[in-house]
Enzyme design. Structure first.
Site, PDB file in Angstrom:
ATOM      1  N   THR A 143       0.845  -1.187   0.000  1.00  0.00           N
ATOM      2  CA  THR A 143       0.000   0.000   0.000  1.00  0.00           C
ATOM      3  C   THR A 143       0.881   1.238   0.000  1.00  0.00           C
ATOM      4  O   THR A 143       1.900   1.283   0.711  1.00  0.00           O
ATOM      5  CB  THR A 143      -0.989   0.100   1.189  1.00  0.00           C
ATOM      6  OG1 THR A 143      -1.526   1.428   1.223  1.00  0.00           O
ATOM      7  CG2 THR A 143      -0.359  -0.173   2.540  1.00  0.00           C
ATOM      8  N   ASP A 145       0.009   3.799   1.371  1.00  0.00           N
ATOM      9  CA  ASP A 145      -0.271   4.491   2.636  1.00  0.00           C
ATOM     10  C   ASP A 145       0.720   4.138   3.745  1.00  0.00           C
ATOM     11  O   ASP A 145       0.813   4.853   4.740  1.00  0.00           O
ATOM     12  CB  ASP A 145      -1.685   4.151   3.124  1.00  0.00           C
ATOM     13  CG  ASP A 145      -2.747   4.437   2.085  1.00  0.00           C
ATOM     14  OD1 ASP A 145      -2.533   5.351   1.261  1.00  0.00           O
ATOM     15  OD2 ASP A 145      -3.789   3.750   2.089  1.00  0.00           O
TER      16      ASP A 145
HETATM   17  O1  F6P Z   1      -5.131   2.817   0.034  1.00  0.00           O
HETATM   18  C1  F6P Z   1      -4.608   3.442  -1.093  1.00  0.00           C
HETATM   19  C2  F6P Z   1      -5.444   4.645  -1.465  1.00  0.00           C
HETATM   20  O2  F6P Z   1      -4.837   5.264  -2.585  1.00  0.00           O
HETATM   21  C3  F6P Z   1      -5.643   5.651  -0.343  1.00  0.00           C
HETATM   22  O3  F6P Z   1      -4.529   6.459  -0.110  1.00  0.00           O
HETATM   23  C4  F6P Z   1      -6.862   6.384  -0.845  1.00  0.00           C
HETATM   24  O4  F6P Z   1      -7.574   6.937   0.233  1.00  0.00           O
HETATM   25  C5  F6P Z   1      -7.662   5.299  -1.522  1.00  0.00           C
HETATM   26  O5  F6P Z   1      -6.750   4.255  -1.819  1.00  0.00           O
HETATM   27  C6  F6P Z   1      -8.350   5.727  -2.789  1.00  0.00           C
HETATM   28  O6  F6P Z   1      -9.120   4.671  -3.270  1.00  0.00           O
HETATM   29  P1  F6P Z   1      -9.766   4.604  -4.718  1.00  0.00           P
HETATM   30  O7  F6P Z   1      -8.733   4.048  -5.639  1.00  0.00           O
HETATM   31  O8  F6P Z   1     -10.935   3.697  -4.557  1.00  0.00           O
HETATM   32  O9  F6P Z   1     -10.144   5.996  -5.110  1.00  0.00           O
END
Ligand code: F6P
Length: 366
Positions: A143, A145
């Protein structure tokens, strides 16, 4: 499921939001499984969706040629399709059911003896439940994050951090030319790793992270003090999960069939408007968004992903199922999935990087 000595075929899938380095893990798994252990590899497509719908392909060494520097995942991914909470239409209505048995059927159809799941908290929590049901599974922490428990770093984070830092370098020059305040909103969900690290690496004046609820007057004071000192521009980095003391998270949308339905986003605009109103300084917002998930992985992420992939195959061959590979200091280790999921890893309030930021005079909003 076969015991360790009977492993002949490994399955692999990438789940959740993509992160740079996924292809590097796939490449390492395929090469090591085939070359070192004489195994075969089946790739399931689009995360757990492919396992539920029986979408798979054979992966050979030829399939992984040239993918080391490529962002994304050759297998596709999704942050929906939880087999334990899967949407189906019954009587004209959408309901959620447990379809995890289909996974066992499809795994068996393909003759797969063990599954490697590359994912974040959502995908690895599903992997944990599947292991509890009897699936031979090994996890790899992914991730941008960097918020997974039980590993010092996830792959993908370093690339996202590099992208955010480059954005800050670019914002600096235009901020300085126009004497403006620039707000950069970065991802990270409920953890401030990207914001803190990028803010320090990119020389931000204010860094707002979820772990420290902020007071907007502190931010405004910082901008005003800089003005008095003749510093006519300021850079603010705000994590998407930051919120004011006594305030709420800014939620952009809900994605109901997702493991975590909440999509954060928009706090950058809230901060910018308040700063502009209070300081009278022209303020602009950049929301870096999915740029942080794209592009070629950094050398660090390629190496970490390769080490994780290699170790994951070793765990499979040794029959150490229900584990996730992890980085401990400089060593690659393995931790039970039960210890690696269900809770996020936040930035510790006593972390040396936070202390360093404070001592450099960066405003953390408190
Ligand atoms: O977990 C990775 C991430 O990019 C986060 O930082 C963000 O909040 C989320 O996924 C965004 O998700 P999506 O791709 O569904 O917009």
């Amino acid at each position: 499921m076969a015991g360790p000595s009977k492993i002949k075929r490994i399955g692999i899938l990438t789940g959740g939001g993509d992160a740079p380095g996924l292809n590097a893990v796939i490449r390492a798994v395929v090469k090591v499984a085939i070359r070192e252990y004489g195994l075969s590899v089946t790739g399931f497509l689009n995360g757990f969706g492919g396992l539920i719908k029986n979408q798979a392909r054979e992966l050979t060494e030829k399939d992984v040629i040239g993918i080391l520097p490529r962002g994304g995942t050759i297998l596709g991914t999704t942050n929906r399709d939880n087999p334990f909470h899967y949407p189906v239409v019954k009587g004209g209505e959408k309901v959620f059911v447990d379809v995890s048995d289909r996974i066992f059927e499809n795994i068996s159809i393909h003759g797969v003896d063990a599954l490697i799941v590359i994912g974040g908290d959502g995908s690895l929590s599903i992997a944990k439940e599947l292991h509890a049901k009897g699936l031979a599974v090994v996890g790899v922490p992914k991730t941008i994050d960097n918020d997974l428990l039980a590993t010092d770093q996830t792959f993908g984070f370093d690339t996202a951090l590099t992208t955010a830092t480059e954005a800050l370098d670019k914002l600096h020059t235009t901020a300085e030319s126009h004497h403006r305040v620039m707000v950069l909103e970065v991802m990270g969900r409920y953890a401030g790793w990207i914001a803190l690290a990028a803010g320090v690496a990119g020389g931000a004046d204010v860094i707002l992270i979820p772990e420290i609820p902020y007071r907007i007057d502190k931010v405004i004071d910082t901008i005003n003090q800089r003005e008095v000192q003749g510093k006519k521009f300021s850079i603010i980095v705000v994590a998407e999960g930051a919120k004011p003391v006594d305030g709420e998270l800014v939620v952009q949308k809900r994605v109901e069939d997702s493991f975590d339905p909440i999509r954060l986003g928009g706090i950058g605009h809230v901060v910018a408007q308040q700063v502009e109103e209070a300081t009278g300084k022209e303020t602009r917002v950049t929301i870096l968004g999915h740029l942080q998930r794209g592009g070629s992985p950094t050398a660090y992420d390629r190496i970490l992903a390769t080490r994780y992939g290699t170790e994951a195959v070793r765990l499979v061959v040794e029959g150490r199922f229900g584990y996730m590979v992890s980085l401990r200091g400089t060593r690659i280790d393995a931790v039970p999935l039960t210890e690696a999921t269900g809770q996020i890893r936040s930035v510790p309030l006593d972390s040396d990087l936070l202390l360093s930021a404070r001592q450099l005079g960066i405003c953390l909003g408190d």
